[in-house]
Each structure stands twice: as C-alpha cells, then as structure tokens.
Design an enzyme around this catalytic site. Structure first.
Site, PDB file in Angstrom:
ATOM      1  N   TYR A  28      -1.839  -0.391  10.578  1.00  0.00           N
ATOM      2  CA  TYR A  28      -2.029  -0.898   9.244  1.00  0.00           C
ATOM      3  C   TYR A  28      -0.856  -0.525   8.139  1.00  0.00           C
ATOM      4  CZ  TYR A  28      -3.799  -1.013   4.493  1.00  0.00           C
ATOM      5  OH  TYR A  28      -3.986  -1.331   3.162  1.00  0.00           O
ATOM      6  N   SER A  80       0.891  -1.274  -0.037  1.00  0.00           N
ATOM      7  CA  SER A  80      -0.100   0.138   0.023  1.00  0.00           C
ATOM      8  C   SER A  80       0.943   1.184   0.111  1.00  0.00           C
ATOM      9  CB  SER A  80      -0.955   0.051   1.340  1.00  0.00           C
ATOM     10  OG  SER A  80      -1.462   1.355   1.315  1.00  0.00           O
TER      11      SER A  80
END
Length: 250
Positions: A162, A149
C-alpha cells in the site's frame, strides 16, 4: 448512465470529476465542492450509490451528475471524462481518489491483493491523468488532485505494498507538476480518516489492528475541505501537497 443536473452553475464554478465517489473521501469531497458552487461528476462502480448521492446533492441546490467508473480500465476512465465534456464542455479538475487498502504482511503472500492495489491505487491514477491531460492541455488550464496517504511518507508493518503505491502517486504527481506550466497538481495525503478502506482487509490481524487505530480517525469532510481550499486558489497559485492527520496520530 449519466443523469443531467438541472442546477445552475455559478460564474466561478469548476467542472470537477471525482473517482471513488461512492463513499468516504470521494463522497465528502463531492458534497463539499457542490456546496461551494462547483459542478461535480461522481464516478464509481456502485452506480446505485453515486446516483443516490448525486440526487441528494441536487435536492439541496447543488450541481451533481454520476457515471459508472472502473479506474482499472482506461476505456472506462475515458468514457467518464467524455461524459463530463458532453455535460459541461470542459474538465477543470480531476480528483483521483479511488483506492483500496487490503493490508497484510508480505509473508502472507496475498499476491492478488498486491496486484489489486497496484491496479487501483497506481494504474487508476495514471489512467485518470491519461484521460484528462490532452483536454486540459488544449484548454490551457486544469487541476489534477491525487489522493495519496501518510503511508506515502512512511512505511509500517502490513502496509508495504500500500505504501509503495502511495509513494508512487507522490512521485508521479511531482513529475507531472515539473512538466507543467499551465496545469496545477496537488497531492493530498490523509492520515487516519473515516472511510470504507478497512472493510477490504482480509487478513484478520491486520483488520483488527486497523479498526483499533481508526478510533482516532478524522471525518472524511476534513479532506474534502482541504481539496476545496486547493482548487479555490488563484490560477497562478499551485498548492502542491497537503498532509492531514488526526491530532492524536503519531
């Protein structure tokens, strides 16, 4: 359950395993790679959903099968890989896509959600590597595509854990790449992309902020296209990392 595909593979087709294939990037990738002539095996916990996607792909002439998968279980991931071998006799590509993103500030102390992100986003990738690496080494070739990501390149409020998992995915990928001479390793780092990730955010403020940011999100098909590009290169070419953002994303 695995449903055998009746589609005929092309000469250059690869056997591609995709985790988290029931929606979003996983589903879009399965559709794109099947359209390119590859033989895809969709894995996810929602077997009804991946069965429907696989059937839809087959109805348009693609080669697709499905198998129940929980990436937090090494036994489940190994069974997923065995299913591919039983169907096709080899595994050429693994797309480690399964992920969760329950954003919240650290002081919210959502420890169960932290552990869930570690289990799916990080341990799930490790399980995928562990399950395919011996076979890929034995056949002298293979390609592991790990979905990270842009949060693996930067850290924002509510995304600390995350981001930590996605930084770790990039580190694992680089380590695996350096250890390999006949194995290709690619990291795909999407920015804001249409998916179901925001639906797993339990913190009301974080959920609302994420939904607002998603107004500029790009379609999941854009990530599937990048994966198709990476796996379609000649064997001596390893596309190490691709970062894909909406033009409007800072």
């Amino acid at each position: 359950m695995t449903v055998p595909s009746t589609a005929t593979a092309t000469v250059d087709s690869k056997v591609v395993l995709i985790t988290g294939a029931s929606s979003g990037i996983g589903e879009a990738t399965a559709r794109r790679l099947a359209a390119a002539g590859h033989r895809v095996l969709l894995g996810a916990r929602r077997t009804d959903r991946i069965a429907a996607i696989a059937e839809d792909i087959r109805s348009t002439g693609g080669s697709a099968d499905h198998h129940e998968l929980d990436v937090t279980s090494l036994d489940s991931v190994r069974a997923f890989v065995r299913a591919a071998h039983e169907l096709h006799g080899r595994v050429d590509v693994l797309v480690n896509n399964a992920g969760v993103m329950p954003l919240s500030t650290l002081d919210a102390l959502k420890v169960d959600e932290w552990n869930r992100m570690i289990d799916v986003n990080l341990r799930g990738v490790l399980h995928g590597i562990a399950a395919v690496l011996p076979a890929m080494r034995a056949q002298g070739a293979g390609h592991i595509v790990n979905i990270a990501s842009v949060s693996g390149h930067r850290v924002d409020p509510t995304a600390a854990v995350y981001s930590a998992t996605k930084f770790a995915v990039r580190a694992l990928s680089e380590g695996l790449r350096q250890e390999s001479r006949d194995l290709r390793v690619t990291v795909i780092s999407p920015g804001l992309t249409h998916s179901e990730l925001t639906e797993g955010i339990s913190d009301p403020g974080a959920r609302e902020a994420a939904r607002d940011m998603m107004k500029i999100a790009i379609p999941a098909a854009a990530i599937g296209e990048a994966i198709n590009y990476a796996i379609s290169q000649p064997l001596e070419v390893d596309v190490n990392e691709v970062v894909i953002r909406p033009t409007a994303q800072s």
